[in-house]
Design a protein around this motif. Structure first.
Motif: not given
Length: 421
Positions: A357-358, A362-363, A416-421
């Motif tokens: 997650l860090i 940072r991205r 749960g969880w999800a991330v996109s971008g």
């Protein structure tokens, strides 16, 4: 104005007296050759950088009577933490690794061993030192000393008189002393208890000498923007901290959404200092009722706007409950083991989650001042998008037993969880 480098800062916060296993209650004579926290910390910096942090936030390092917040000599390293040379070596090691260093400034109050306080008691109400404090010479305490205004009912913490020019000069001198020695900024303890006009005068003088210094005020609730307008760069976002664990425990994302509206308004003017744990609160792993939802707290920490910090041990899912009693902070301020090999095996999965997650954070450094748009809100399901111009990140959090398919195309598994971008 916040220095440009803060946009990329992710802090690893350490309470050094606890980290070293020092005697914070001064129950016995100092042990020669005992733990030297600053030297020990230097040996753990690679661990912090592998975690992904690029800043080290240290709670008090100055000489104090017990726990660090009852200062006795603000210009000297506490002997329980090591030597002046140990501090210089720590600064050099931080520089080698690209780590910024933030110190904890205790400028609302001092300990009863503080030299000016002892001088005021010795030389009386007409002495120059007496003007540093609010002393009631007509009423005495059990020790026969004049009653002193203290910090929140703690008689061992004597409040400073912030209208005194001598106090202002003293605080500026202390801050500039450690900035000149290599610190990059200050966490200002109990900033909420100090008049805003004092911070306005002090910050102007300190920034005049050190324009790239970061000044963070500890403010628990109230007028967050007002403290930033007084010259501080940021304040601690306790409102968000509370909403994160409370909403996860109650499976009530409406509470979180309400807090995020306030957070988003704050981001218009500054980047709040965000966290899910610190030296004054129950650890997040102990606070949450369902261990599956620790990841959700971390996703929030690293995708929301602000300047995030990780409290040492939280990255290993350390547990500890703060209690309202003498010594009630000890459980959340423990000694760190001698080496990584001594850490419990079950903690490394949480460490790796922090790393992931860090890395995401940072991205996407633009998240520092990004704005939030809610895509879906229900008791146990929350989807939001972080935006900054054309840049965006979609996030979904699911506290239910069902799959959560969001309007932005994310699919979060049960709990749960999800991330996109």
């Amino acid at each position: 104005m916040e220095p440009d480098w803060v946009r990329h800062a992710i802090w690893w916060q350490v309470y050094p007296l606890g980290f070293a296993g020092a005697d914070v209650h001064r129950t016995g004579a100092p042990t020669p050759g005992g733990p030297r926290a600053l030297e020990k910390l230097t040996q753990w910096l690679d661990y912090a950088t592998r975690l992904g942090c690029n800043g080290l936030l240290l709670n008090p390092v100055s000489a104090s009577s017990t726990h660090g917040y009852d200062t006795s000599d603000p210009f000297r390293v506490d002997e329980r933490l090591g030597t002046e040379q140990d501090f210089d070596a720590l600064v050099a090691a931080c520089r080698e690794r690209g780590l910024k260093l933030l110190l904890d400034g205790v400028f609302n109050h001092v300990g009863r061993d503080f030299p000016q306080f002892r001088a005021a008691l010795e030389y009386g109400p007409h002495s120059a030192e007496a003007g540093w404090f609010d002393l009631d010479w007509d009423h005495r305490d059990a020790a026969g000393e004049p009653r002193a205004r203290d910090f929140e009912g703690h008689p061992e913490l004597v409040a400073l008189h912030h209208a005194s020019p001598a106090v202002e000069d003293h605080v500026v001198a202390v801050m500039n002393h450690w900035l000149a020695r290599g610190a990059d900024g200050w966490r200002l303890d109990a900033a909420y208890a100090v008049p805003k006009d004092f911070w306005a005068r002090v910050s102007a003088r300190v920034k005049g000498e050190h324009p790239q210094a970061y000044l963070l005020g500890e403010v628990i609730h109230g007028d967050y923007p007002g403290y930033v307008q007084s010259g501080l760069d940021s304040v601690t976002q306790y409102e968000l901290w509370k909403a994160v664990w409370s909403s996860l425990n109650d499976r009530n994302f409406f509470e979180l959404s309400w807090a995020l509206k306030r957070h988003d308004e704050l981001v218009e003017s500054f980047a709040p200092f965000t966290f899910v744990g610190n030296h004054d609160v129950t650890r997040i792993a102990s606070r949450l009722g369902d261990a599956r939802h620790l990841a959700h707290a971390l996703v929030l920490l690293f995708t929301l706007a602000g300047t995030p910090a990780v409290y040492y041990g939280d990255e290993q899912a350390f547990r500890g409950v703060k209690e309202d009693r003498a010594g009630g902070d000890d459980a959340v301020r423990p000694a760190f083991p001698p080496s990584e090999a001594d850490l419990a095996p079950e903690g490394w999965a949480t460490y790796r989650l922090h790393q992931d997650l860090i890395g995401l954070r940072r991205r996407h450094p633009w998240l520092h001042r990004a704005r939030l748009v809610t895509d879906h809100l229900a008791n146990g399901m929350f989807a939001y998008t972080m935006r900054d111009g054309e840049q965006h990140l979609h996030v979904a959090l699911n506290l239910t037993d069902d799959v959560f398919d969001t309007p932005t195309g994310l699919s979060a598994p049960p709990h749960g969880w999800a991330v996109s971008g």
